[in-house]
Design a protein around this motif. Sequence first.
Motif, PDB file in Angstrom:
ATOM      1  N   LEU A 144     -20.300  13.860  13.998  1.00  0.00           N
ATOM      2  CA  LEU A 144     -21.208  13.018  14.790  1.00  0.00           C
ATOM      3  C   LEU A 144     -22.267  12.378  13.905  1.00  0.00           C
ATOM      4  O   LEU A 144     -22.554  11.176  14.036  1.00  0.00           O
ATOM      5  CB  LEU A 144     -21.872  13.854  15.883  1.00  0.00           C
ATOM      6  CG  LEU A 144     -22.889  13.124  16.766  1.00  0.00           C
ATOM      7  CD1 LEU A 144     -22.234  11.968  17.504  1.00  0.00           C
ATOM      8  CD2 LEU A 144     -23.540  14.089  17.752  1.00  0.00           C
ATOM      9  N   LEU A 145     -22.844  13.148  12.990  1.00  0.00           N
ATOM     10  CA  LEU A 145     -23.856  12.595  12.093  1.00  0.00           C
ATOM     11  C   LEU A 145     -23.248  11.524  11.200  1.00  0.00           C
ATOM     12  O   LEU A 145     -23.897  10.517  10.891  1.00  0.00           O
ATOM     13  CB  LEU A 145     -24.483  13.711  11.253  1.00  0.00           C
ATOM     14  CG  LEU A 145     -25.668  13.308  10.368  1.00  0.00           C
ATOM     15  CD1 LEU A 145     -26.790  12.722  11.211  1.00  0.00           C
ATOM     16  CD2 LEU A 145     -26.179  14.510   9.579  1.00  0.00           C
ATOM     17  N   GLY A 146     -22.004  11.725  10.782  1.00  0.00           N
ATOM     18  CA  GLY A 146     -21.331  10.708   9.977  1.00  0.00           C
ATOM     19  C   GLY A 146     -21.094   9.421  10.751  1.00  0.00           C
ATOM     20  O   GLY A 146     -21.278   8.316  10.225  1.00  0.00           O
ATOM     21  N   ASP A 169     -21.138  22.032   4.848  1.00  0.00           N
ATOM     22  CA  ASP A 169     -22.102  22.521   5.822  1.00  0.00           C
ATOM     23  C   ASP A 169     -23.139  21.424   6.078  1.00  0.00           C
ATOM     24  O   ASP A 169     -23.806  20.974   5.135  1.00  0.00           O
ATOM     25  CB  ASP A 169     -22.783  23.786   5.287  1.00  0.00           C
ATOM     26  CG  ASP A 169     -23.729  24.410   6.312  1.00  0.00           C
ATOM     27  OD1 ASP A 169     -23.843  23.864   7.422  1.00  0.00           O
ATOM     28  OD2 ASP A 169     -24.347  25.447   5.989  1.00  0.00           O
ATOM     29  N   PRO A 170     -23.306  20.978   7.329  1.00  0.00           N
ATOM     30  CA  PRO A 170     -24.241  19.886   7.595  1.00  0.00           C
ATOM     31  C   PRO A 170     -25.707  20.304   7.641  1.00  0.00           C
ATOM     32  O   PRO A 170     -26.566  19.486   7.959  1.00  0.00           O
ATOM     33  CB  PRO A 170     -23.789  19.390   8.977  1.00  0.00           C
ATOM     34  CG  PRO A 170     -23.264  20.615   9.654  1.00  0.00           C
ATOM     35  CD  PRO A 170     -22.613  21.437   8.558  1.00  0.00           C
ATOM     36  N   ALA A 171     -26.017  21.562   7.319  1.00  0.00           N
ATOM     37  CA  ALA A 171     -27.394  22.034   7.448  1.00  0.00           C
ATOM     38  C   ALA A 171     -28.342  21.243   6.551  1.00  0.00           C
ATOM     39  O   ALA A 171     -29.446  20.871   6.958  1.00  0.00           O
ATOM     40  CB  ALA A 171     -27.472  23.522   7.125  1.00  0.00           C
ATOM     41  N   GLY A 172     -27.935  20.983   5.311  1.00  0.00           N
ATOM     42  CA  GLY A 172     -28.799  20.236   4.399  1.00  0.00           C
ATOM     43  C   GLY A 172     -29.039  18.821   4.870  1.00  0.00           C
ATOM     44  O   GLY A 172     -30.165  18.315   4.841  1.00  0.00           O
ATOM     45  N   ALA A 173     -27.969  18.162   5.314  1.00  0.00           N
ATOM     46  CA  ALA A 173     -28.122  16.805   5.845  1.00  0.00           C
ATOM     47  C   ALA A 173     -28.985  16.803   7.098  1.00  0.00           C
ATOM     48  O   ALA A 173     -29.770  15.882   7.323  1.00  0.00           O
ATOM     49  CB  ALA A 173     -26.746  16.216   6.144  1.00  0.00           C
ATOM     50  N   LEU A 177     -23.230   3.623  11.801  1.00  0.00           N
ATOM     51  CA  LEU A 177     -23.942   2.697  12.685  1.00  0.00           C
ATOM     52  C   LEU A 177     -25.314   2.362  12.124  1.00  0.00           C
ATOM     53  O   LEU A 177     -25.744   1.195  12.131  1.00  0.00           O
ATOM     54  CB  LEU A 177     -24.075   3.317  14.077  1.00  0.00           C
ATOM     55  CG  LEU A 177     -24.962   2.562  15.082  1.00  0.00           C
ATOM     56  CD1 LEU A 177     -24.375   1.189  15.391  1.00  0.00           C
ATOM     57  CD2 LEU A 177     -25.130   3.372  16.360  1.00  0.00           C
ATOM     58  N   ALA A 178     -26.014   3.376  11.625  1.00  0.00           N
ATOM     59  CA  ALA A 178     -27.372   3.170  11.110  1.00  0.00           C
ATOM     60  C   ALA A 178     -27.388   2.231   9.908  1.00  0.00           C
ATOM     61  O   ALA A 178     -28.379   1.514   9.696  1.00  0.00           O
ATOM     62  CB  ALA A 178     -27.993   4.519  10.735  1.00  0.00           C
ATOM     63  N   ALA A 179     -26.318   2.217   9.126  1.00  0.00           N
ATOM     64  CA  ALA A 179     -26.271   1.304   7.978  1.00  0.00           C
ATOM     65  C   ALA A 179     -26.332  -0.151   8.427  1.00  0.00           C
ATOM     66  O   ALA A 179     -27.061  -0.974   7.851  1.00  0.00           O
ATOM     67  CB  ALA A 179     -24.997   1.565   7.171  1.00  0.00           C
ATOM     68  N   TRP A 180     -25.603  -0.480   9.486  1.00  0.00           N
ATOM     69  CA  TRP A 180     -25.647  -1.843  10.021  1.00  0.00           C
ATOM     70  C   TRP A 180     -27.000  -2.137  10.669  1.00  0.00           C
ATOM     71  O   TRP A 180     -27.525  -3.260  10.545  1.00  0.00           O
ATOM     72  CB  TRP A 180     -24.529  -2.045  11.035  1.00  0.00           C
ATOM     73  CG  TRP A 180     -23.175  -2.080  10.408  1.00  0.00           C
ATOM     74  CD1 TRP A 180     -22.221  -1.100  10.419  1.00  0.00           C
ATOM     75  CD2 TRP A 180     -22.621  -3.155   9.640  1.00  0.00           C
ATOM     76  NE1 TRP A 180     -21.105  -1.491   9.720  1.00  0.00           N
ATOM     77  CE2 TRP A 180     -21.320  -2.753   9.237  1.00  0.00           C
ATOM     78  CE3 TRP A 180     -23.082  -4.419   9.270  1.00  0.00           C
ATOM     79  CZ2 TRP A 180     -20.495  -3.575   8.465  1.00  0.00           C
ATOM     80  CZ3 TRP A 180     -22.254  -5.235   8.502  1.00  0.00           C
ATOM     81  CH2 TRP A 180     -20.980  -4.812   8.115  1.00  0.00           C
TER      82      TRP A 180
END
Length: 323
Positions: A219-221, A286-290, A226-229
């Motif tokens: 989901l974060l990916g 692991d997405p914890a750091g992101a 989207l956020a890049a655009w």
Amino acid sequence: MIPPRVPAAVRRRPAAAVLAVTVTCLLAVAAVAAALLGATAMGHGTGELRIPGAGTATVLRTVLFGALAVHAGALAADALLPSVPDRPRTAPRSWATAASVAGALAAAGQIVRLARISDLGLVETYGTREGGLLLLTANGFVLAACCAASRRPALAALPLAVVIGAEALRAHPEAYSPLVGAVLTVVHLTAASLWTGGLLHVLRTMRVWRAEPGAGRVLLGRYARLAAWLYVALAVTGTCSALRRLPADVVLTSAYGRTLLAKLVLVAVVSALALAARRRLARDADPAGAHRSARGEAAALGAVVLVSAVLTVVPDPHWIGTR
């Protein structure tokens, strides 16, 4: 009888909760103080006209922008969910209805402020250009709140679009190319709301999905793409608006120029935090750091919202360069 020993991790939890509440309260107080004093501080020594009730206007506009971001961002983040395979069925509690109610109240508060400083009754205030647009904004938020509470919350996108259009028109009463400014503001405000509110909703969803970190990572990916655009749209429209509205010779001698510089510094911080979160997301399973970097990005975006509210309250600098 010797009482049982409480594990250190359990003992630390109340202390951590107290610290979190304390820090949150201090940040809230600092945000309110910055909103109340921001326009006056930025205009100190510029010789520009004093805006009546600038602090109150900034607080109300901060609430309005925040409400728009929370509701619009939630719609955008929810639209990303079908692309997440094997996602959990749980979801964070919706803040959309409460956000739009807060936005309606903020718009109504601005109408009352406008009536007071103009020495007009409410009916007469509705007849003015700004009063009519603020009334349209308030009604748009009310309709969005009703949609959020219904079985088809996605319908709120239409009244929120009305809110954005009304705000864009309200922000550009100037005689020089107001339509161009309004179009730029529509794109800029839409992108900013989706970026800020979308990230907040994604982080809340990841917290609910902490038992399924893989789904949260996906989901974060999806949001990051989207956020890049959205970032590109913000950069282009922000640059065009600054070149159009701010004469180069008054960048440091106008409240608008000083506030814009402060906003650019904050955007640079947000950009660095966003880049760090994306790198961690690509590097670590692991997405914890992101997630931690993204939380910092969300906090910095909150500061950008506040400074943006100040930017809409300070005087238009164009007259300085043309007087």
